[in-house]
Design a protein around this motif. Sequence first.
Motif, PDB file in Angstrom:
ATOM      1  N   ARG A 121       0.838  -1.216   0.000  1.00 10.00           N
ATOM      2  CA  ARG A 121       0.000   0.000   0.000  1.00 10.00           C
ATOM      3  C   ARG A 121       0.864   1.253   0.000  1.00 10.00           C
ATOM      4  NH1 ARG A 121      -4.325   1.512   4.288  1.00 10.00           N
ATOM      5  NH2 ARG A 121      -5.085   3.142   2.903  1.00 10.00           N
ATOM      6  N   HIS A 122       0.371   2.294  -0.648  1.00  7.41           N
ATOM      7  CA  HIS A 122       1.010   3.620  -0.710  1.00  7.41           C
ATOM      8  C   HIS A 122       2.168   3.706  -1.703  1.00  7.41           C
ATOM      9  CE1 HIS A 122      -1.435   4.911   2.622  1.00  7.41           C
ATOM     10  NE2 HIS A 122      -0.883   4.046   3.429  1.00  7.41           N
ATOM     11  N   LEU A 123       2.626   2.580  -2.278  1.00  7.97           N
ATOM     12  CA  LEU A 123       3.765   2.650  -3.194  1.00  7.97           C
ATOM     13  C   LEU A 123       3.285   2.656  -4.650  1.00  7.97           C
ATOM     14  CD1 LEU A 123       6.416   0.292  -1.577  1.00  7.97           C
ATOM     15  CD2 LEU A 123       5.853   2.668  -1.056  1.00  7.97           C
ATOM     16  N   TYR A 172       5.536   5.967  -3.608  1.00  8.47           N
ATOM     17  CA  TYR A 172       5.252   7.142  -2.783  1.00  8.47           C
ATOM     18  C   TYR A 172       6.253   8.249  -3.113  1.00  8.47           C
ATOM     19  CZ  TYR A 172       4.044  10.000   1.209  1.00  8.47           C
ATOM     20  OH  TYR A 172       3.637  11.048   2.002  1.00  8.47           O
ATOM     21  N   CYS A 182       7.831  12.076  -2.474  1.00  8.61           N
ATOM     22  CA  CYS A 182       7.997  12.977  -1.343  1.00  8.61           C
ATOM     23  C   CYS A 182       9.160  13.929  -1.604  1.00  8.61           C
ATOM     24  CB  CYS A 182       8.283  12.122  -0.106  1.00  8.61           C
ATOM     25  SG  CYS A 182       8.669  13.061   1.357  1.00  8.61           S
ATOM     26  N   PHE A 241       3.708  11.847   6.182  1.00  7.65           N
ATOM     27  CA  PHE A 241       3.603  10.492   5.625  1.00  7.65           C
ATOM     28  C   PHE A 241       2.277   9.862   6.063  1.00  7.65           C
ATOM     29  CE2 PHE A 241       7.505   8.568   3.672  1.00  7.65           C
ATOM     30  CZ  PHE A 241       8.204   9.748   3.512  1.00  7.65           C
ATOM     31  N   PRO A 242       1.727   8.948   5.238  1.00  9.35           N
ATOM     32  CA  PRO A 242       0.485   8.285   5.654  1.00  9.35           C
ATOM     33  C   PRO A 242       0.717   7.591   6.996  1.00  9.35           C
ATOM     34  CG  PRO A 242       1.111   7.639   3.409  1.00  9.35           C
ATOM     35  CD  PRO A 242       2.236   8.450   3.949  1.00  9.35           C
ATOM     36  N   ILE A 254       1.533   3.850   6.887  1.00 12.24           N
ATOM     37  CA  ILE A 254       2.613   3.273   6.068  1.00 12.24           C
ATOM     38  C   ILE A 254       3.499   2.446   7.012  1.00 12.24           C
ATOM     39  CG2 ILE A 254       4.314   5.184   6.243  1.00 12.24           C
ATOM     40  CD1 ILE A 254       4.800   4.773   3.172  1.00 12.24           C
ATOM     41  N   VAL A 287      11.306   9.014  -4.659  1.00  7.62           N
ATOM     42  CA  VAL A 287      10.145   8.164  -4.902  1.00  7.62           C
ATOM     43  C   VAL A 287      10.500   6.794  -4.322  1.00  7.62           C
ATOM     44  CG1 VAL A 287      10.887   7.704  -7.304  1.00  7.62           C
ATOM     45  CG2 VAL A 287       8.597   7.080  -6.566  1.00  7.62           C
TER      46      VAL A 287
END
Length: 155
Positions: free
Chosen positions: A2-4, A6, A8, A38-39, A42, A98
């Motif tokens: 999840r989240h990838l 990502y 920043c 950040f989420p 994560i 990333v």
Amino acid sequence: MRHLPYFCRGEVVKGFGRGSKELGIPTANFSEQVVESFPPDISTGIYYGWACVGNGDVHKMVLSIGWNPFYKNTKKSVETHIIHTFKEDFYGEILSIVITGYIRPEKNFDSLDALISAIQEDIEEAKRQLDLPEHRKLKEDNFFHLPEGKTVNDN
Ligand SMILES: Cc1cc2nc3c(=O)[nH]c(=O)nc-3n(C[C@H](O)[C@H](O)[C@H](O)COP(=O)(O)O)c2cc1C
Ligand SMILES: Nc1ncnc2c1ncn2[C@@H]1O[C@H](COP(=O)(O)OP(=O)(O)O)[C@@H](O)[C@H]1O
Ligand SMILES: [Mg+2]
């Protein structure tokens, strides 16, 4: 995971000064504000991806998210080791990353040497994974190429 991937971007700030001195592996630390962006869900742990300092070249990187159990930090940190030799430190510069893949959870170790060996294995794993097409393609992402004359704070 999840989240990838990502994406920043943020300023490089001072950490505890252990990366270079104790481990021989410098890590560019993000500010508390960026860490908090950040989420929240994560996973902490060790990741890999691509990184670029200012408008410089894009390099492979490994990243640690969490509390560094070996050092028992009380604040969460997000730290990037760029797989490249820089001539100078780059505190205060904007680091763009990333995150494309996950390697392992953070661990405690019996010795400093064991921690260093684990990080060196992470670096080798990251180099291999990032050569695969699904990860390599993110090196060319527009995120790393701001239009001519634009800075990150422009809208
Ligand atoms: C690829 C990588 C893997 C890491 N794995 C661990 C780990 O498993 N356990 C741990 O306590 N710290 C781990 N670290 C974090 C180091 O302990 C940390 O980078 C070091 O303490 C430097 O901190 P500083 O930037 O505050 O000087 C890892 C760092 C990197 C770059
Ligand atoms: N290849 C590299 N990857 C990450 N940081 C690097 C690298 N080469 C030089 N540096 C510099 O070293 C600093 C990190 O060293 P480190 O010992 O972890 O200090 P700190 O605890 O202040 O983060 C970075 O902020 C950056 O200015
Ligand atoms: Mg550091």
